[in-house]
Design an enzyme around this catalytic site. Structure first.
Site, PDB file in Angstrom:
ATOM      1  N   ASN A  92       9.986   4.422   3.867  1.00 32.82           N
ATOM      2  CA  ASN A  92      11.393   4.807   3.727  1.00 32.82           C
ATOM      3  C   ASN A  92      11.619   6.185   4.357  1.00 32.82           C
ATOM      4  O   ASN A  92      10.876   7.130   4.079  1.00 32.82           O
ATOM      5  CB  ASN A  92      11.771   4.893   2.250  1.00 32.82           C
ATOM      6  N   HIS A 117      -0.374   6.448   8.739  1.00 24.93           N
ATOM      7  CA  HIS A 117       0.368   5.217   9.090  1.00 24.93           C
ATOM      8  C   HIS A 117       1.860   5.389   8.780  1.00 24.93           C
ATOM      9  O   HIS A 117       2.711   5.150   9.630  1.00 24.93           O
ATOM     10  CB  HIS A 117      -0.229   4.058   8.280  1.00 24.93           C
ATOM     11  N   GLU A 118       2.143   5.843   7.585  1.00 27.45           N
ATOM     12  CA  GLU A 118       3.553   5.934   7.178  1.00 27.45           C
ATOM     13  C   GLU A 118       4.297   7.023   7.948  1.00 27.45           C
ATOM     14  O   GLU A 118       5.476   6.876   8.260  1.00 27.45           O
ATOM     15  CB  GLU A 118       3.657   6.196   5.665  1.00 27.45           C
ATOM     16  N   GLU A 160       4.574  -2.192  13.056  1.00 22.94           N
ATOM     17  CA  GLU A 160       3.291  -2.176  12.350  1.00 22.94           C
ATOM     18  C   GLU A 160       2.090  -2.011  13.274  1.00 22.94           C
ATOM     19  O   GLU A 160       1.124  -1.349  12.923  1.00 22.94           O
ATOM     20  CB  GLU A 160       3.142  -3.436  11.489  1.00 22.94           C
ATOM     21  N   GLY A 190       0.832  -1.202   0.000  1.00 21.80           N
ATOM     22  CA  GLY A 190       0.000   0.000   0.000  1.00 21.80           C
ATOM     23  C   GLY A 190       0.861   1.244   0.000  1.00 21.80           C
ATOM     24  O   GLY A 190       0.604   2.212  -0.703  1.00 21.80           O
ATOM     25  N   ALA A 191       1.922   1.192   0.811  1.00 20.82           N
ATOM     26  CA  ALA A 191       2.882   2.293   0.910  1.00 20.82           C
ATOM     27  C   ALA A 191       4.086   1.797   1.695  1.00 20.82           C
ATOM     28  O   ALA A 191       4.020   0.752   2.324  1.00 20.82           O
ATOM     29  CB  ALA A 191       2.247   3.486   1.628  1.00 20.82           C
TER      30      ALA A 191
END
Ligand SMILES: [Zn+2]
Length: 1022
Positions: free
Chosen positions: A427, A458-459, A481, A423-424
């Site tokens: 980095n 989330h990222e 996560e 999904g993503a």
């Protein structure tokens, strides 16, 4: 990394067809386009075997029982499968434990001698095989540490012994810094690289072992001397023989030059492409390293605990830009055509977080508290980046404050990549996304925005949880996560309350409970060694159960203490690696409670499953007991016994009829033992445990307790919060699956729904009932299917018919509407299909210009595709659409067809990957599987194409898990169980060992058991 948890998160990439933009989409006449899929049956090469058996009943679910001899139909179907499966040997499955012979007569002396001789021979052969240096016997590595074993090494590619025998790297050296130069050639799709790694010697050594995969190393130099490289391909390791022994405390520099192909498989340094507005194919190269891809782009110590700094240089053609984790330092012109970009030295970080991109993207930027936030996309989609920029900026500010540690880089890029499997990916400083999870078109609906916001949230949370502080090893992946998933919901609740994310968070927790109730589940923190096991950690347990137990802890500690503990943890371990215990220790430090956070949370992370709390009340005395909530297959007694002693430290919360809505009403009790008691005031009418379903457990109230709660719901449902109402619905269905309450009790509780208006409880009931409906439909038990449908329409029909089809509702109203209407139209409720059909016809007549509410697109398109011309028209629209969120809804509708030729064509096209990208195969299969007979075609397709599927998706990865689950979870007959066992058993190391395979078989066994226990009762009650 953001995996895919549901339909909304399984996302498309852009088209790579040259023909895609041959003409401007606005002027395409959708109705007049010629079909592009093979309507001629001759063209369909693939012929699923299951389909031959299924002639009756296609799309015919509306008949009354009097009109059709369903029993005979179902029997015919069953017989067909029985005939087909009769060739399967009942004992052939590797999953069936072979029992030792139950009894035998006393052996003769001769038999004993022969027996001993055979045993000696077998033992000798086993020893020889064991010591053969190919190392395929255990996942732990070749050999245990003992003097004999250490002499046995794998054979490297050159034929020499490889000096290391384990999958995990040795700790004799530690990387400190990488200087990396990368030069991709986007014409030949290859790249060259040169890496200089400074390593610190931890123990005296004359060798260095590190990772490298799929590359040709042309030169290796240590301290100015060229050295020899050995490679052991199965474990993606190389060994460098140092020119002399290096002593502890020294450091040395390893320099490696190499070349490789840009990968075609969405990981490592891979190529991606899209068509521009003129139909010209544009190429780019991007990276996806988590979990094991960095070693495909440069030789490195590819384990999360080997943190180092990175200085990256990228050579590129003048027409491209390059991006990496850090801001660009300078650019050197090497020739008129070739430039070299040099990036700043990075912070210390794990290899899986390194990233670089060479592409022709354009961007918009904004300064947020000293950080330049930019959003990049292909030039054709530059008008779709602004939402992400504003959202990213707001969330960055939120996290800067929430974590009390400022985001440490001067820039943060969010980049939409046309081809992207996850999904993503978080980095550091260069977050990559699918186009659907970052770009927002001007006609997008609020649910599309909700998805993009969730993924960004989330990222961004990972920039602290994962990037700044990283788990030591993949066994504690949940620290990354689980936390990022938890934060994605909690940050949005605070920053974007209008997105009403609470219902999504609640249904996510229900989903995690369902997954974790299986014996094939695993503890949050699990042993992980092999690459497949690493991939398998990216699952519902790490993400969703992880997030759920953090919510539970938060509700015990209070939000303030929780946040304080998190800040303490991040400060203490920044730039370091951690395990479970480090997080708990930090939280314990700030916790005001007397009990130990570590002891409590260990019971949730170190053992699989969760507790069932049973409550029984006698006046003012309440007895409590706990046991493992394990969905047992009755015939499989071993699992139940082995789990029966598990105990959890359960922070039990409860409210009662006198105070039940505000958090202040909540009372808390820690149940640590198998049983406990609780005294309540006299006169309490009812008790509801697990306030707002913040805890990760299920509660059984006993006959009387349920009666009281059902009474309360019937009398005044608003005496309970909507989360509590949804929780009761979820729990009673779960208990009926466990055999603790009869289905009659479930139906009794659902009677209150006629007064229910809130989204969460309605959607939970609908989804539970729909699941049963689907199972019955797949058995072609048409009598019960018709009754079930009548029941669902009886309880939801009016609500379905009363839905408006226009814009202007809140998020949760849209979620409810979208679920209700999707189901109504799928069940062919005429009010729904008539309306959807007319909207679809208008849309076609307007050449796609007529606006359809975003949350209704799937439903409208799915009805439209039930005719051949509608399907073909939508396929054309799919090809031309530039908005990925919309494309995905179209693809969903295309896969909802019940036409066999279209189903077969779509599956083939998705695997082949040109018109429908391969990354969409999981979505296509899961949608096809929802309908009958699509699920049988999908299962046959999986079997026939397993080899290719296994090549396209990493073994054990989330797409693989999704494909296995969706093609098998609706089987409920012994014949299908045998077939699934037989097929996966035959795969051996190519798939039989996967956890999702064990889960699939367990699910089928449970389905069979449920049918055995409930079918007759359903016939009476429905
Ligand atoms: Zn993640």
């Amino acid at each position: 990394m953001e995996s895919f948890q549901n339909d909304r998160a399984s996302l498309p990439r852009n088209m790579i067809e040259n023909s895609m933009f041959e003409e401007e989409p606005d002027v395409v006449d959708l109705a007049k386009e010629t079909p592009v899929y093979p309507l001629d049956p001759e063209d369909v090469v693939y012929e699923p075997r299951s389909s031959r058996l299924l002639v009756r009943g296609l799309g015919e679910n509306d008949l009354d029982e009097e009109e059709e001899d369903y029993e005979s139909s179902a029997r015919l179907l069953g017989m067909s499968f029985m005939n087909r499966s009769s060739s399967l040997r009942a004992n052939a499955s590797p999953y069936t434990r072979q029992e030792p012979p139950g009894s035998c007569s006393m052996p003769s002396a001769w038999t004993v001698v022969v027996g001993v001789f055979i045993l000696v021979v077998i033992a000798s052969v086993a020893m020889v095989i064991y010591f053969l240096p190919r190392c395929t016997f255990t996942k732990e590595g070749c050999h245990k540490v003992n003097t004999t074993m250490e002499l046995i090494y794998p054979i490297s590619t050159s034929g020499e012994l490889f000096p290391w025998t384990k999958l995990r790297l040795p700790g004799n050296v530690r990387p400190v810094h990488y200087d990396l130069l990368i030069y991709p050639n986007l014409t030949s799709m290859t790249f060259e690289g040169k890496v200089s790694i400074t390593v610190e010697i931890v123990d005296d050594t004359s060798k260095v072992v590190l990772h490298a995969s799929d590359m040709k190393i042309t030169k290796a130099i240590v301290q100015d001397k060229e050295v020899k490289i050995l490679e052991y391909k199965p474990w993606q390791q190389i060994a460098i023989k140092l020119p002399q022994e290096f002593k502890k405390g020294k450091s040395c520099v390893l320099t490696l030059e190499y070349s490789a192909n840009l990968s075609n498989s969405y990981d490592g340094f891979y190529n991606s492409s899209y068509s521009d507005n003129n139909g010209v194919r544009r190429v780019l190269a991007a990276t996806q390293f988590e979990p094991l891809g960095a070693r495909k782009a440069f030789p490195c110590f590819d384990e999360p605990a080997f943190k180092a700094t990175f200085r990256i240089k990228i050579k590129r053609n003048a027409s491209y830009i390059s991006l990496s984790n850090m801001p660009k330092n300078n650019t050197i012109k090497l020739t008129d055509e070739i430039f070299q970009d040099e990036f700043e030295n990075s912070l210390t970080m794990s290899t899986y977080l390194v990233a670089f991109i060479v592409a022709n993207f354009t961007s918009v930027s904004k300064n947020v508290s000293g950080t330049l936030v930019s959003v990049y996309a292909v030039p054709e989609k530059k008008d779709q980046v602004n939402y992400a920029l504003e959202t990213g900026a707001k969330l960055l500010e939120f996290y800067n404050t929430f974590f009390s540690i400022k985001y440490p880089l001067r820039k943060l890029d969010l980049v939409a990549i046309p081809d992207f499997l996850a999904g993503a990916m978080e980095n550091w400083g260069l977050i990559t996304f699918r186009e659907t999870t970052l770009l927002i078109g001007k006609n997008s609906c609020i649910l599309d925005r909700q998805l993009v916001t969730m993924v960004i949230a989330h990222e961004l949370a990972h920039q602290w949880f994962g990037n700044l502080v990283t788990m030591k090893w993949w066994n504690d992946l949940w620290l990354n996560e689980g936390f990022a998933t938890y934060m994605q919901y909690t940050s949005i609740m605070k920053v974007f309350p209008d997105l009403e994310i609470g219902n999504d968070f609640l249904s996510m927790r229900f989903k995690a409970l369902a997954k974790d109730s299986l014996n094939s589940s695993h503890s949050i923190s699990s042993t992980v060694t092999s690459p497949e096991q690493v991939e398998e950690m990216f699952d519902s347990i790490s993400y969703e159960k992880g997030a759920s137990i953090l919510l539970m802890l938060n509700s015990v500690l209070s939000e303030e203490q929780f946040q304080k503990g998190v800040i303490e943890y991040l400060n203490k371990y920044k730039n370091k690696n951690t395990g479970n215990e480090d997080l708990w220790n930090s939280l314990s430090k700030v916790a005001k409670q007397t009990y130990n956070v570590t002891t409590m949370m260990d019971t949730w992370t170190l053992q699989k499953g969760f507790p069932l709390v049973t409550v029984s009340r006698n006046g003012s005395r309440v007895k409590l007991s706990q046991e493992h909530f394990l969905q047992k297959v009755d015939s499989d007694s071993s699992t139940a016994k082995s789990m029966s002693n598990n105990l959890w430290h359960i922070p039990l919360t409860y409210v009662n009829d006198s105070c039940s809505l505000s958090p202040a009403c909540k009372q808390l009790l820690l149940l640590k033992e198998k049983t406990g008691t609780l005294d309540i005031p006299k006169g309490v009418k009812w008790l509801k445990f697990n306030f707002r379903n913040d805890g990760f457990y299920i509660v059984h109230y006993g006959e009387e307790g349920w009666k009281d709660l059902i009474g309360a719901l019937t009398k005044n449902l608003t005496d309970l919060t909507h989360e509590d109402r949804a929780c009761l619905i979820n729990n009673i269905f779960a208990l009926s699956r466990l055999g603790k309450v009869s289905f009659r009790h479930v139906l009794n509780l659902l009677e209150y729904l006629e007064n229910e208006t809130e989204t969460a409880p309605l959607m939970e009931a609908l989804s539970q009932l729909n699941h049963i409906y689907r199972l019955l439909e797949k058995r072609q038990d048409l009598n019960l299917v018709a009754r079930m449908k009548r029941y669902i329409f009886g309880h939801f029909g009016e609500l379905m018919d009363n839905q408006v089809w226009e814009e202007g509702l809140s998020v949760s109203q849209k979620q409810l509407r979208s679920s209700l209407l999707e189901l109504a139209c799928n069940y062919r409720r005429q009010n729904c299909t008539d309306k959807a059909k007319s909207i679809f016809e208008n849309w076609v007549a307007s050449n796609g210009k007529q606006r359809i509410a975003g949350d209704l697109m799937k439903t409208v398109f799915s009805v439209g595709t039930q005719t051949e011309s509608g399907w073909v028209t939508l396929l054309q629209a799919y090809k031309y659409s530039k908005v990925d969120a919309e494309k995905r809804k179209m693809l969903h509708a295309l896969a909802s067809t019940q036409d066999i030729l279209q189903i077969v064509w779509l599956m083939k096209a998705s695997l082949e990957g040109s018109i429908v990208p391969t990354q969409e195969l999981p979505l296509v299969l899961s949608t096809i599987c929802k309908n009958f007979p699509g699920h049988l075609y999908a299962w046959d397709f999986l079997k026939e194409n397993w080899g290719e599927i296994a090549q396209r998706f990493p073994m054990g990865s989330f797409p693989m898990q999704s494909i296995i689950t969706s093609t098998t979870y609706q089987f409920s007959s012994k014949m299908h169980l045998l077939e699934v066992q037989d097929f996966f058993g035959s795969l051996k190391e190519r798939g039989s060992q996967l956890r999702s395979v064990q889960e699939a078989m367990e699910t089928i066994k449970l389905n069979i058991q449920w049918m055995d226990n409930n079918l007759e009762a359903l016939r009476v009650w429905l």
